[in-house]
Design a protein around this motif. Sequence first.
Motif, mmCIF file in Angstrom:
data_model
loop_
_atom_site.group_PDB
_atom_site.id
_atom_site.type_symbol
_atom_site.label_atom_id
_atom_site.label_comp_id
_atom_site.label_asym_id
_atom_site.label_seq_id
_atom_site.Cartn_x
_atom_site.Cartn_y
_atom_site.Cartn_z
ATOM 1 N N THR A 172 128.422 -6.670 48.936
ATOM 2 C CA THR A 172 129.460 -7.485 48.974
ATOM 3 C C THR A 172 130.481 -7.025 47.962
ATOM 4 O OG1 THR A 172 129.061 -8.933 47.097
ATOM 5 C CG2 THR A 172 128.068 -9.406 49.198
ATOM 6 N N ASN A 173 131.774 -7.538 47.979
ATOM 7 C CA ASN A 173 132.716 -7.060 47.129
ATOM 8 C C ASN A 173 132.804 -8.055 46.139
ATOM 9 O OD1 ASN A 173 133.731 -5.134 48.781
ATOM 10 N ND2 ASN A 173 134.863 -6.138 49.975
ATOM 11 N N ALA A 174 132.113 -9.095 45.963
ATOM 12 C CA ALA A 174 132.269 -9.958 44.736
ATOM 13 C C ALA A 174 131.841 -9.315 43.347
ATOM 14 C CB ALA A 174 131.077 -11.060 45.125
ATOM 15 N N THR A 175 132.549 -9.743 42.191
ATOM 16 C CA THR A 175 132.112 -9.492 41.117
ATOM 17 C C THR A 175 130.979 -10.067 40.299
ATOM 18 O OG1 THR A 175 134.005 -10.815 40.010
ATOM 19 C CG2 THR A 175 134.459 -8.353 40.602
ATOM 20 N N THR A 176 130.933 -11.343 40.480
ATOM 21 C CA THR A 176 130.070 -12.447 40.090
ATOM 22 C C THR A 176 129.491 -13.289 41.246
ATOM 23 O OG1 THR A 176 130.974 -12.592 38.054
ATOM 24 C CG2 THR A 176 129.391 -14.079 38.432
ATOM 25 N N ARG A 177 127.994 -13.458 41.105
ATOM 26 C CA ARG A 177 127.606 -14.282 42.412
ATOM 27 C C ARG A 177 126.120 -14.904 42.162
ATOM 28 N NH1 ARG A 177 126.436 -12.334 48.682
ATOM 29 N NH2 ARG A 177 124.449 -11.933 47.713
ATOM 30 N N ILE A 178 125.831 -15.929 42.304
ATOM 31 C CA ILE A 178 124.518 -16.364 42.089
ATOM 32 C C ILE A 178 123.875 -16.443 43.599
ATOM 33 C CG2 ILE A 178 123.005 -18.434 41.409
ATOM 34 C CD1 ILE A 178 125.269 -19.484 39.753
ATOM 35 N N SER A 179 122.462 -15.841 43.490
ATOM 36 C CA SER A 179 121.835 -15.606 44.588
ATOM 37 C C SER A 179 121.861 -16.806 45.494
ATOM 38 C CB SER A 179 120.484 -14.971 44.456
ATOM 39 O OG SER A 179 119.720 -15.827 43.664
ATOM 40 N N VAL A 180 121.446 -16.717 46.872
ATOM 41 C CA VAL A 180 121.260 -17.887 47.720
ATOM 42 C C VAL A 180 120.196 -18.948 47.341
ATOM 43 C CG1 VAL A 180 120.889 -18.857 49.898
ATOM 44 C CG2 VAL A 180 122.343 -16.869 49.724
ATOM 45 N N ASP A 181 119.133 -18.164 46.770
ATOM 46 C CA ASP A 181 117.761 -19.121 46.346
ATOM 47 C C ASP A 181 118.061 -19.585 44.855
ATOM 48 O OD1 ASP A 181 117.566 -16.608 45.031
ATOM 49 O OD2 ASP A 181 115.534 -16.116 45.954
ATOM 50 N N HIS A 182 119.115 -19.215 44.076
ATOM 51 C CA HIS A 182 119.511 -19.777 42.953
ATOM 52 C C HIS A 182 118.494 -19.316 41.934
ATOM 53 C CE1 HIS A 182 123.011 -22.599 43.547
ATOM 54 N NE2 HIS A 182 122.265 -22.840 44.605
ATOM 55 N N LYS A 183 118.074 -17.778 42.270
ATOM 56 C CA LYS A 183 117.033 -17.414 41.126
ATOM 57 C C LYS A 183 117.598 -16.095 40.387
ATOM 58 C CE LYS A 183 112.712 -18.292 43.876
ATOM 59 N NZ LYS A 183 111.626 -17.703 44.214
ATOM 60 N N VAL A 184 118.754 -15.432 40.832
ATOM 61 C CA VAL A 184 119.473 -14.632 39.973
ATOM 62 C C VAL A 184 120.823 -14.761 40.074
ATOM 63 C CG1 VAL A 184 119.922 -12.106 39.688
ATOM 64 C CG2 VAL A 184 117.506 -12.981 40.393
ATOM 65 N N VAL A 185 121.524 -14.467 38.762
ATOM 66 C CA VAL A 185 123.053 -14.389 38.813
ATOM 67 C C VAL A 185 123.293 -12.898 38.751
ATOM 68 C CG1 VAL A 185 122.948 -14.836 36.276
ATOM 69 C CG2 VAL A 185 125.158 -15.008 37.584
ATOM 70 N N ASN A 186 124.167 -12.327 39.521
ATOM 71 C CA ASN A 186 124.632 -10.985 39.663
ATOM 72 C C ASN A 186 125.863 -10.985 39.162
ATOM 73 O OD1 ASN A 186 122.069 -9.982 41.713
ATOM 74 N ND2 ASN A 186 122.954 -11.802 42.282
ATOM 75 N N MET A 187 126.103 -9.779 38.502
ATOM 76 C CA MET A 187 127.523 -9.332 37.965
ATOM 77 C C MET A 187 127.716 -7.767 38.125
ATOM 78 S SD MET A 187 129.298 -10.534 34.259
ATOM 79 C CE MET A 187 129.044 -12.197 34.767
ATOM 80 N N LYS A 188 128.963 -7.574 38.297
ATOM 81 C CA LYS A 188 129.290 -6.177 38.576
ATOM 82 C C LYS A 188 130.481 -5.876 37.533
ATOM 83 C CE LYS A 188 132.073 -3.029 41.860
ATOM 84 N NZ LYS A 188 132.636 -3.126 42.933
ATOM 85 N N THR A 189 130.398 -4.882 36.753
ATOM 86 C CA THR A 189 131.539 -4.597 35.764
ATOM 87 C C THR A 189 131.925 -3.197 35.804
ATOM 88 O OG1 THR A 189 130.477 -6.367 34.176
ATOM 89 C CG2 THR A 189 131.900 -4.738 33.005
ATOM 90 N N PRO A 190 133.253 -2.912 35.750
ATOM 91 C CA PRO A 190 133.752 -1.502 35.998
ATOM 92 C C PRO A 190 133.473 -0.879 34.646
ATOM 93 C CG PRO A 190 135.765 -3.042 35.888
ATOM 94 C CD PRO A 190 134.433 -4.076 35.947
ATOM 95 N N LEU A 191 133.540 0.388 34.732
ATOM 96 C CA LEU A 191 133.208 1.217 33.406
ATOM 97 C C LEU A 191 134.372 1.862 33.502
ATOM 98 C CD1 LEU A 191 129.580 2.430 33.965
ATOM 99 C CD2 LEU A 191 130.243 0.724 32.516
ATOM 100 N N MET A 192 135.384 1.578 32.115
ATOM 101 C CA MET A 192 136.515 2.278 32.279
ATOM 102 C C MET A 192 136.655 3.055 30.730
ATOM 103 S SD MET A 192 138.238 1.132 35.041
ATOM 104 C CE MET A 192 139.621 1.577 34.499
ATOM 105 N N GLU A 193 137.335 4.012 30.683
ATOM 106 C CA GLU A 193 137.822 4.796 29.692
ATOM 107 C C GLU A 193 139.075 4.756 29.499
ATOM 108 O OE1 GLU A 193 135.736 5.281 27.306
ATOM 109 O OE2 GLU A 193 136.944 6.261 25.869
ATOM 110 N N GLY A 194 139.814 3.862 28.740
ATOM 111 C CA GLY A 194 141.258 4.051 28.980
ATOM 112 C C GLY A 194 141.669 3.435 30.452
#
Length: 482
Positions: A124-146
């Motif tokens: 998916t293109n989401a940055t934060t989402r809780i799984s359908v079965d409500h067992k895991v919260v997922n998060m995507k964070t960009p790694l930026m240097e400047g």
Amino acid sequence: MSNLNPENAPQLLAEVRFSLTTKLIIAFTVLMVSVVSFVIVAFPYQVRKEANRSVTEKLESIARLTASNISTAMFFDDQEYVQAMLQIVLLNEDIEYVLVLDTLNRIISGHNGASPYYVDFYLTNATTRISVDHKVVNMKTPLMEGNIHLGNLYIGLSLNALNDRLLSNQLFVYFLGMGVLVLGVAIVFFVSRHMTAPLQKMVRVVKDISHGNLSARVTVSTYDEAGVLGSAFNEMVENLEQNTHLLEAEIENRIVSERELGNSLVEKDVLLKEIHHRVKNNLQVISSLLYLQTQHTNNDETKTLLTESQTRVRSMALIHEKLYSGTNLAKIKLLEYIRNLTDDLSHTYRTTTENMKTTISGQEQELDIEAAIPCGLIINELFTNCLKYAFPEEASEQWQGRSRPIPEVRISLEQKEDALELCVRDNGVGMKTTFDLEKAETLGLKMVSILAIQLGGEVSIKANVGTETTLTFPVSQSAKVE
């Protein structure tokens, strides 16, 4: 109307009483069912919503801190440091997976990359989402240097412990609601029997309980409705007493948990200090190796290059030294750092700085490590140029007819609106007024230009009497110290 005669009065009164009692019980039962149903439906939803928000904020904090540290390591291609940071994250037992991907979505390092929750979230293109079965919260964070995008950090936090607590609370609400419903119906039934005397006794007992005497009980002397009501009240008080003890035990457990959490935070602070200390020691080893190398070469140009590299490494080591020796593990005080750095550089080039005066002024500012390292390298280059080139010993045409002044370098730090201005000026021979920083041929000035872009700022140079170099970058990179 013919039925309304004295002989029928007792029967009519009984019917009216039965009708009123029945209606009261039905009305109260409907009201209690509605309230309990609302609580059973709305309470778990609101609790889950608030719990998910709290867990998401916790994961966001972990991801932001981890990404901040990993970005610098990836920028310098330090795979060991990336792996070490991921091992720190995995100390949290609720982590389902943690992965570091480069810009081509290749896995650099991580744990449990085969997790179905990661695969489902990665598509998916989401940055934060809780799984359908409500067992895991997922998060995507960009790694930026400047302004440079180095990749992405994916973290999944398990909600199993949270779901267990929510289920326990939900069952408690269900049983409590049913108990309240049953108790409410019983109370209405007993009130309809005009239990004035037993209620007065109960009022006295309630007053005792309200003053903290949970051992008070209603004396049951009969087995009629009043006796049953007294027994039910006594049972309720016993449950209240038990629940009070349970609540006190829960409070004590929470105090212990908070104490353990505090100890955990202290341990993490110690771990962060140890990381900064080790990085500083490693950089110091590199600096020492460069120094030893200068002692084994007779080429002056090579010695100069090695000495310059040594000062650059020491400027970065000094930042980590400030972080682990201070109270703030995320930011350093810029003016204090500048004073230590200039003292160190003056000692390195002591043959050319014996009579030079260095003045540092301005309002103290705090910089995080992402901004402190490039800023420190820029200051290192500018001050080193002042020491090496601004005050030549020999009298020559470079002074343009001026007598050689007492060497002086002024460094000032000012905040102007939404920007921070760092100025390094000397009263030396200066440079040609047509100098263009973007066309600089030396490595040091090229670094100044590149690092200024990394900070999101710009550099300007004036050359009249001496040289004045000004670095301006956004104030969001710093914090003013009151």
